[in-house]
Design a protein around this motif. Structure first.
Motif, short mmCIF file in Angstrom:
data_model
loop_
_atom_site.label_atom_id
_atom_site.label_comp_id
_atom_site.label_asym_id
_atom_site.label_seq_id
_atom_site.Cartn_x
_atom_site.Cartn_y
_atom_site.Cartn_z
N TYR A 140 0.93 -1.22 0.11
CA TYR A 140 -0.01 0.15 -0.02
C TYR A 140 0.70 1.22 -0.16
O TYR A 140 0.68 2.36 -0.76
CB TYR A 140 -1.00 -0.08 1.31
CG TYR A 140 -1.72 1.39 1.36
CD1 TYR A 140 -2.74 1.94 0.27
CD2 TYR A 140 -1.35 2.09 2.50
CE1 TYR A 140 -3.12 2.87 0.65
CE2 TYR A 140 -2.04 3.47 2.73
CZ TYR A 140 -2.92 3.71 2.06
OH TYR A 140 -3.44 5.01 1.99
N ASN A 169 -3.70 9.67 10.37
CA ASN A 169 -4.89 8.95 10.51
C ASN A 169 -6.08 9.85 10.22
O ASN A 169 -6.46 10.59 11.41
CB ASN A 169 -4.66 8.38 11.80
CG ASN A 169 -3.89 7.12 11.85
OD1 ASN A 169 -2.59 7.35 11.63
ND2 ASN A 169 -4.17 5.99 12.16
N LEU A 189 -9.43 2.13 13.92
CA LEU A 189 -9.50 2.20 15.40
C LEU A 189 -10.72 2.79 15.78
O LEU A 189 -11.56 2.37 16.65
CB LEU A 189 -8.33 2.60 15.90
CG LEU A 189 -8.28 2.87 17.40
CD1 LEU A 189 -8.37 1.41 18.12
CD2 LEU A 189 -7.34 3.82 18.09
N GLN A 204 -10.63 -5.18 19.83
CA GLN A 204 -9.36 -5.71 20.16
C GLN A 204 -8.19 -4.82 20.03
O GLN A 204 -8.21 -4.00 19.07
CB GLN A 204 -8.96 -6.99 19.23
CG GLN A 204 -9.81 -8.32 19.53
CD GLN A 204 -9.39 -9.14 18.63
OE1 GLN A 204 -8.84 -9.07 17.27
NE2 GLN A 204 -9.08 -10.52 18.89
N PHE A 206 -4.62 -4.00 19.28
CA PHE A 206 -3.57 -5.02 18.80
C PHE A 206 -2.06 -4.56 19.50
O PHE A 206 -1.36 -3.68 18.91
CB PHE A 206 -3.49 -4.79 17.30
CG PHE A 206 -4.73 -5.37 16.44
CD1 PHE A 206 -5.35 -6.69 16.90
CD2 PHE A 206 -5.36 -4.46 15.86
CE1 PHE A 206 -6.47 -7.01 16.31
CE2 PHE A 206 -6.58 -4.90 15.18
CZ PHE A 206 -7.08 -6.24 15.25
N ARG A 219 -0.87 7.25 17.41
CA ARG A 219 -1.02 7.83 16.33
C ARG A 219 -1.70 9.17 16.04
O ARG A 219 -1.95 9.81 17.25
CB ARG A 219 -2.30 7.07 15.41
CG ARG A 219 -1.87 5.60 15.14
CD ARG A 219 -0.99 5.50 13.83
NE ARG A 219 -0.65 4.11 13.67
CZ ARG A 219 0.22 3.52 14.01
NH1 ARG A 219 0.98 3.96 15.02
NH2 ARG A 219 0.49 2.15 13.68
N ARG A 280 -0.62 -6.18 15.51
CA ARG A 280 -0.85 -6.42 13.88
C ARG A 280 0.40 -6.17 13.08
O ARG A 280 1.00 -5.23 13.23
CB ARG A 280 -1.84 -5.28 13.66
CG ARG A 280 -2.78 -5.58 12.40
CD ARG A 280 -3.99 -4.48 12.41
NE ARG A 280 -3.44 -3.26 12.38
CZ ARG A 280 -4.47 -2.06 11.79
NH1 ARG A 280 -5.57 -2.48 11.82
NH2 ARG A 280 -3.91 -0.88 11.72
N ASP A 283 2.43 -2.77 11.81
CA ASP A 283 1.96 -1.28 12.61
C ASP A 283 3.38 -0.61 13.19
O ASP A 283 3.99 -1.14 14.16
CB ASP A 283 1.11 -1.64 13.81
CG ASP A 283 -0.45 -1.71 13.36
OD1 ASP A 283 -0.69 -1.41 12.18
OD2 ASP A 283 -1.03 -2.37 14.22
N1 UFG Z 1 -6.04 -0.57 16.16
C1 UFG Z 1 -6.62 -1.73 16.85
N2 UFG Z 1 -7.90 -2.29 17.04
C2 UFG Z 1 -8.67 -2.22 15.93
C3 UFG Z 1 -8.22 -1.27 14.91
C4 UFG Z 1 -6.92 -0.78 14.78
O1 UFG Z 1 -5.98 -1.77 18.28
O2 UFG Z 1 -9.84 -2.46 15.79
C5 UFG Z 1 -4.70 -0.09 16.40
C6 UFG Z 1 -3.92 -0.37 15.28
O3 UFG Z 1 -3.10 -1.89 15.32
C7 UFG Z 1 -3.13 0.90 15.14
C8 UFG Z 1 -3.96 1.77 15.48
O4 UFG Z 1 -5.19 0.91 16.22
O5 UFG Z 1 -2.20 0.57 16.20
C9 UFG Z 1 -4.62 2.55 14.50
O6 UFG Z 1 -4.79 1.97 13.52
P1 UFG Z 1 -6.01 2.12 12.05
O7 UFG Z 1 -6.17 0.95 11.39
O8 UFG Z 1 -6.86 2.97 12.73
O9 UFG Z 1 -4.92 3.02 11.38
P2 UFG Z 1 -3.33 2.95 10.72
O10 UFG Z 1 -2.40 3.60 11.69
O11 UFG Z 1 -3.29 1.44 10.76
O12 UFG Z 1 -3.39 3.17 9.18
C10 UFG Z 1 -3.58 4.53 8.77
C11 UFG Z 1 -4.25 4.61 7.41
C12 UFG Z 1 -3.37 3.81 6.64
C13 UFG Z 1 -2.25 4.08 6.41
C14 UFG Z 1 -1.29 4.11 7.67
C15 UFG Z 1 -0.15 4.70 7.59
O13 UFG Z 1 -5.59 4.24 7.91
O14 UFG Z 1 -4.21 4.01 5.23
O15 UFG Z 1 -2.27 4.88 8.68
O16 UFG Z 1 0.67 3.93 8.32
F1 UFG Z 1 -1.47 3.11 5.69
#
Ligand code: UFG
Length: 325
Positions: A140, A169, A189, A204, A206, A219, A280, A283
């Motif tokens: 991605y 985010n 999240l 959950q 992660f 974040r 996850r 991350d």
């Molecule tokens: N998380 C949980 N439980 C959930 C969902 C998320 O613990 O049900 C955690 C994730 O593991 C992470 C944090 O919450 O630590 C934030 O997760 P998100 O999925 O909300 O966002 P991300 O930081 O993974 O993703 C964002 C954008 C992506 C981009 C990324 C850059 O949504 O498009 O930042 O690293 F790629």
């Protein structure tokens, strides 16, 4: 202005369409509805089409004249991109190349691109500015960086003016509750925390063994309308400064998962149950934007600095009787 919003049936694109129409601009949404929703195209006209079918683009550009293009269409799930990188390169890179070709043939030179903090990969430090090395750790992020590189080349080769906005985010929803985040499956999240508050899923967390104060990932959550405002400034900026530009968009302050859950509990007025689960893959522990460049150069200023306020907007959207997916 007449703006083409590619991906305007999706989360951020639909907020952009609403903002543009609210400011008196006209909007055409181009979307294949693969992850977007027809019901979210309430501002502007929907043209169903696919970036992977050049004939769809040609038909659109033959019919309409635009003053600029905002490109939100992309596959954006890190996990899915690891499972199916070809899908990501096709959609996100080939699709964008087709769009740029159609723009060139139509003589259109203003392009705003939704990039991502994912281009930084596993950052060496917490607060990241645009000079930080780009080393994506998943397909991605690779696709987003590839498009940024293509935009640099097109500026030199064809005089295409562009601004790539590296979102941290994206969070929250339209304060009037007319559009919001609606993914299937939902992996983000804040929506998952709020779904857990409604009893729609088991939350959950992660990983609680990261090197952060409470062990959970940190974040930089930025309100979707603050992102959209930066797109408007980006369009203006290109008029004065041709070339291919890149800006980070975040509020510059990080929040841990536990802090987000606590803020959400205040918003919904009850405790939200969760369990810890393994980390996850992919991350990074901390991702926080240094957005000084966007502030100084674009004159951009995020309006939503309070996480509770951001979560409240998401909650008023989620608490609504939304259409079912
Ligand atoms: N998380 C949980 N439980 C959930 C969902 C998320 O613990 O049900 C955690 C994730 O593991 C992470 C944090 O919450 O630590 C934030 O997760 P998100 O999925 O909300 O966002 P991300 O930081 O993974 O993703 C964002 C954008 C992506 C981009 C990324 C850059 O949504 O498009 O930042 O690293 F790629």
């Amino acid at each position: 202005m007449h703006i083409l919003v590619c991906g305007g049936a999706g989360y951020i694109g639909s907020h952009m369409a609403k903002m543009l129409v609210g400011l008196g601009h006209s909007v055409t949404v181009f979307d294949n509805l693969s992850t977007g929703h027809r019901q979210l195209v309430k501002w502007g006209r929907l043209v169903e089409g696919d970036l992977l079918r050049p004939a769809d683009l040609k038909a659109l550009f033959d019919r309409e004249r635009f003053d600029g293009v905002m490109h939100f269409s992309a596959r954006s799930l890190v996990g899915e991109s690891i499972r199916d990188p070809d899908l990501y390169f096709q959609n996100n890179v080939t699709g964008t190349e087709n769009l740029l070709r159609a723009m060139r043939e139509a003589g259109l030179q203003r392009f705003v691109f939704s990039s991502s903090a994912a281009v930084y990969g596993n950052p060496a430090k917490g607060l990241i500015d645009e000079a930080h090395p780009t080393k994506p750790i998943n397909p991605y992020g690779e696709t987003k960086l590839r498009v940024e590189e293509i935009l640099q080349s097109r500026a030199a080769e064809h005089g295409l003016n562009s601004v790539s906005l590296r979102y941290f985010n994206a969070a929250g929803a339209d304060p009037q509750g007319e559009t919001g985040e609606l993914h299937n499956p939902e992996t983000h999240l804040i929506p998952n925390v709020l779904r857990a508050a409604k009893g729609e899923c088991a939350l959950q967390v992660f990983g609680n063994d990261y090197s952060t104060p409470d062990g959970t990932c940190i974040r930089d959550y930025i309100h979707v309308n603050d992102l959209c405002r930066a797109h408007l400034l980006a369009l203006e900026y290109m008029e004065k400064k041709p070339g291919a530009h890149v800006f980070n968009l975040g509020i510059g302050k990080g929040f841990s998962i536990l802090e987000i859950i606590r803020a959400a509990e205040k918003v919904v007025g009850k405790s939200i149950p969760f369990t810890y689960a393994p980390r996850r893959p992919g991350d990074p522990p901390v991702l926080v934007a240094d957005s000084t460049l966007a502030r100084k150069t674009l004159g951009w200023q995020p309006e939503y600095l309070d996480q509770e306020e951001i979560i409240r907007t998401a909650w008023s959207w989620m608490a609504k009787d939304r259409f079912k997916l």
